[in-house]
Scaffold this motif. Structure first.
Motif, PDB file in Angstrom:
ATOM      1  N   ALA A  27       0.820  -1.262  -0.190  1.00 25.31           N
ATOM      2  CA  ALA A  27       0.006   0.029  -0.157  1.00 25.31           C
ATOM      3  C   ALA A  27       1.029   1.166  -0.087  1.00 25.31           C
ATOM      4  O   ALA A  27       0.586   2.340  -0.823  1.00 25.31           O
ATOM      5  N   ARG A  28       1.823   1.195   0.868  1.00 25.24           N
ATOM      6  CA  ARG A  28       2.844   2.380   0.923  1.00 25.24           C
ATOM      7  C   ARG A  28       3.676   2.667  -0.631  1.00 25.24           C
ATOM      8  O   ARG A  28       3.611   3.823  -0.960  1.00 25.24           O
ATOM      9  N   ARG A  29       3.935   1.492  -1.239  1.00 26.94           N
ATOM     10  CA  ARG A  29       4.474   1.727  -2.494  1.00 26.94           C
ATOM     11  C   ARG A  29       3.573   2.127  -3.531  1.00 26.94           C
ATOM     12  O   ARG A  29       3.946   3.285  -4.406  1.00 26.94           O
ATOM     13  N   LEU A  30       2.284   1.739  -3.618  1.00 26.22           N
ATOM     14  CA  LEU A  30       1.242   2.352  -4.378  1.00 26.22           C
ATOM     15  C   LEU A  30       0.572   3.719  -3.847  1.00 26.22           C
ATOM     16  O   LEU A  30      -0.108   4.139  -4.622  1.00 26.22           O
ATOM     17  N   ARG A  31       1.097   4.041  -2.755  1.00 26.85           N
ATOM     18  CA  ARG A  31       0.564   5.352  -2.240  1.00 26.85           C
ATOM     19  C   ARG A  31      -0.920   5.340  -1.931  1.00 26.85           C
ATOM     20  O   ARG A  31      -1.822   6.332  -2.461  1.00 26.85           O
ATOM     21  N   ILE A  32      -1.404   4.275  -1.555  1.00 26.91           N
ATOM     22  CA  ILE A  32      -3.042   4.155  -1.270  1.00 26.91           C
ATOM     23  C   ILE A  32      -3.253   3.641   0.183  1.00 26.91           C
ATOM     24  O   ILE A  32      -2.214   3.271   0.895  1.00 26.91           O
ATOM     25  N   GLY A  33      -4.375   3.658   0.585  1.00 26.29           N
ATOM     26  CA  GLY A  33      -4.528   3.192   2.171  1.00 26.29           C
ATOM     27  C   GLY A  33      -4.541   1.767   2.119  1.00 26.29           C
ATOM     28  O   GLY A  33      -4.568   1.060   1.267  1.00 26.29           O
ATOM     29  N   ARG A  34      -4.201   1.267   3.455  1.00 26.46           N
ATOM     30  CA  ARG A  34      -4.087   0.006   3.685  1.00 26.46           C
ATOM     31  C   ARG A  34      -5.394  -0.827   3.499  1.00 26.46           C
ATOM     32  O   ARG A  34      -5.654  -1.800   2.962  1.00 26.46           O
ATOM     33  N   THR A  35      -6.601  -0.447   3.810  1.00 27.02           N
ATOM     34  CA  THR A  35      -8.029  -0.839   3.524  1.00 27.02           C
ATOM     35  C   THR A  35      -8.026  -0.911   2.060  1.00 27.02           C
ATOM     36  O   THR A  35      -8.728  -2.163   1.738  1.00 27.02           O
ATOM     37  N   LEU A  42      -7.928  -8.967  -1.642  1.00 26.80           N
ATOM     38  CA  LEU A  42      -8.981 -10.061  -1.623  1.00 26.80           C
ATOM     39  C   LEU A  42      -9.925 -10.052  -2.830  1.00 26.80           C
ATOM     40  O   LEU A  42     -10.507 -11.098  -3.109  1.00 26.80           O
ATOM     41  N   ALA A  43      -9.934  -9.014  -3.712  1.00 27.08           N
ATOM     42  CA  ALA A  43     -10.643  -9.194  -4.992  1.00 27.08           C
ATOM     43  C   ALA A  43      -9.856  -9.810  -5.987  1.00 27.08           C
ATOM     44  O   ALA A  43     -10.215  -9.893  -7.000  1.00 27.08           O
ATOM     45  N   GLY A  44      -8.315 -10.016  -5.688  1.00 27.37           N
ATOM     46  CA  GLY A  44      -7.579 -10.505  -6.819  1.00 27.37           C
ATOM     47  C   GLY A  44      -7.014  -9.803  -7.875  1.00 27.37           C
ATOM     48  O   GLY A  44      -6.329 -10.020  -8.751  1.00 27.37           O
ATOM     49  N   GLU A  45      -7.044  -8.425  -7.561  1.00 26.90           N
ATOM     50  CA  GLU A  45      -6.633  -7.422  -8.552  1.00 26.90           C
ATOM     51  C   GLU A  45      -5.217  -7.255  -8.337  1.00 26.90           C
ATOM     52  O   GLU A  45      -4.393  -7.122  -9.109  1.00 26.90           O
ATOM     53  N   ILE A  46      -4.539  -7.492  -7.074  1.00 22.86           N
ATOM     54  CA  ILE A  46      -3.155  -7.409  -6.784  1.00 22.86           C
ATOM     55  C   ILE A  46      -2.901  -8.996  -6.206  1.00 22.86           C
ATOM     56  O   ILE A  46      -3.447  -9.299  -5.565  1.00 22.86           O
ATOM     57  N   GLU A  47      -2.053  -9.346  -7.018  1.00 21.81           N
ATOM     58  CA  GLU A  47      -1.482 -11.010  -6.564  1.00 21.81           C
ATOM     59  C   GLU A  47      -1.040 -10.857  -5.440  1.00 21.81           C
ATOM     60  O   GLU A  47      -0.239 -10.096  -4.770  1.00 21.81           O
ATOM     61  N   ASP A  60       7.072  -7.998  -7.135  1.00 23.09           N
ATOM     62  CA  ASP A  60       6.892  -7.668  -8.737  1.00 23.09           C
ATOM     63  C   ASP A  60       5.270  -7.576  -9.003  1.00 23.09           C
ATOM     64  O   ASP A  60       4.910  -7.101 -10.192  1.00 23.09           O
ATOM     65  N   ALA A  61       4.387  -7.887  -8.080  1.00 23.52           N
ATOM     66  CA  ALA A  61       2.832  -7.855  -8.289  1.00 23.52           C
ATOM     67  C   ALA A  61       2.438  -6.190  -8.243  1.00 23.52           C
ATOM     68  O   ALA A  61       1.564  -5.829  -8.846  1.00 23.52           O
ATOM     69  N   VAL A  62       3.224  -5.417  -7.448  1.00 17.91           N
ATOM     70  CA  VAL A  62       2.828  -3.904  -7.480  1.00 17.91           C
ATOM     71  C   VAL A  62       3.133  -3.366  -8.807  1.00 17.91           C
ATOM     72  O   VAL A  62       2.183  -2.668  -9.261  1.00 17.91           O
ATOM     73  N   PRO A  63       4.469  -3.577  -9.396  1.00 18.26           N
ATOM     74  CA  PRO A  63       4.390  -2.777 -10.669  1.00 18.26           C
ATOM     75  C   PRO A  63       3.533  -3.663 -11.863  1.00 18.26           C
ATOM     76  O   PRO A  63       3.033  -2.853 -12.833  1.00 18.26           O
ATOM     77  N   ALA A  64       3.207  -4.794 -11.574  1.00 19.27           N
ATOM     78  CA  ALA A  64       2.186  -5.552 -12.611  1.00 19.27           C
ATOM     79  C   ALA A  64       0.816  -5.037 -12.618  1.00 19.27           C
ATOM     80  O   ALA A  64       0.182  -4.771 -13.378  1.00 19.27           O
ATOM     81  N   VAL A  66       0.175  -1.824 -11.538  1.00 15.54           N
ATOM     82  CA  VAL A  66       0.116  -0.342 -12.207  1.00 15.54           C
ATOM     83  C   VAL A  66       0.284  -0.767 -13.648  1.00 15.54           C
ATOM     84  O   VAL A  66      -0.626  -0.049 -14.346  1.00 15.54           O
ATOM     85  N   THR A  67       0.730  -1.639 -14.223  1.00 18.70           N
ATOM     86  CA  THR A  67       0.857  -1.635 -15.705  1.00 18.70           C
ATOM     87  C   THR A  67      -0.671  -2.062 -15.937  1.00 18.70           C
ATOM     88  O   THR A  67      -1.095  -1.689 -17.153  1.00 18.70           O
ATOM     89  N   LYS A  68      -1.306  -2.975 -15.454  1.00 22.00           N
ATOM     90  CA  LYS A  68      -2.569  -3.378 -15.676  1.00 22.00           C
ATOM     91  C   LYS A  68      -3.590  -2.153 -15.647  1.00 22.00           C
ATOM     92  O   LYS A  68      -4.423  -2.193 -16.429  1.00 22.00           O
ATOM     93  N   LEU A  69      -3.452  -1.394 -14.474  1.00 18.38           N
ATOM     94  CA  LEU A  69      -4.172  -0.102 -14.655  1.00 18.38           C
ATOM     95  C   LEU A  69      -4.051   0.805 -15.897  1.00 18.38           C
ATOM     96  O   LEU A  69      -4.919   1.376 -16.300  1.00 18.38           O
ATOM     97  N   ARG A  70      -2.578   0.893 -16.362  1.00 21.49           N
ATOM     98  CA  ARG A  70      -2.371   1.761 -17.523  1.00 21.49           C
ATOM     99  C   ARG A  70      -3.050   1.196 -18.679  1.00 21.49           C
ATOM    100  O   ARG A  70      -3.241   2.165 -19.591  1.00 21.49           O
ATOM    101  N   HIS A  71      -3.220  -0.131 -18.740  1.00 25.02           N
ATOM    102  CA  HIS A  71      -3.731  -0.620 -20.145  1.00 25.02           C
ATOM    103  C   HIS A  71      -5.183  -0.964 -20.071  1.00 25.02           C
ATOM    104  O   HIS A  71      -5.942  -1.337 -21.069  1.00 25.02           O
TER     105      HIS A  71
END
Length: 77
Positions: A27-35, A42-47, A60-64, A66-71
């Protein structure tokens, strides 16, 4: 004698040697909240993987994610 551990600075660079992150670290690396990060995991959006009873996010799931979001096609407001 070991020096006392200094609390981690929020602006500190992430440790590139880590293979698995806690959900809070992801969450810190993505700069989003913990929740929010827990919801994405839990939704499977982040491995994530389970190690014993612990939930961990591969580094490596964090940049993956972000890549998914960009596309992802832009959603109409």
């Amino acid at each position: 004698m070991a020096e006392p551990r200094v609390p981690a600075n929020r602006h500190e660079q992430p440790d590139p040697s880590l293979v698995l992150l806690t959900v809070e670290e992801a969450a810190r690396r993505l700069r989003i909240g913990r929740t929010t990060c827990f919801r994405l995991v839990l939704a499977g959006e982040i491995e994530s993987v389970t190690v014993g009873r612990l939930r961990r996010v591969p580094a490596d799931a964090v940049p993956a994610y972000v890549t998914k979001l960009r596309h992802r096609p832009a959603q109409a407001a």
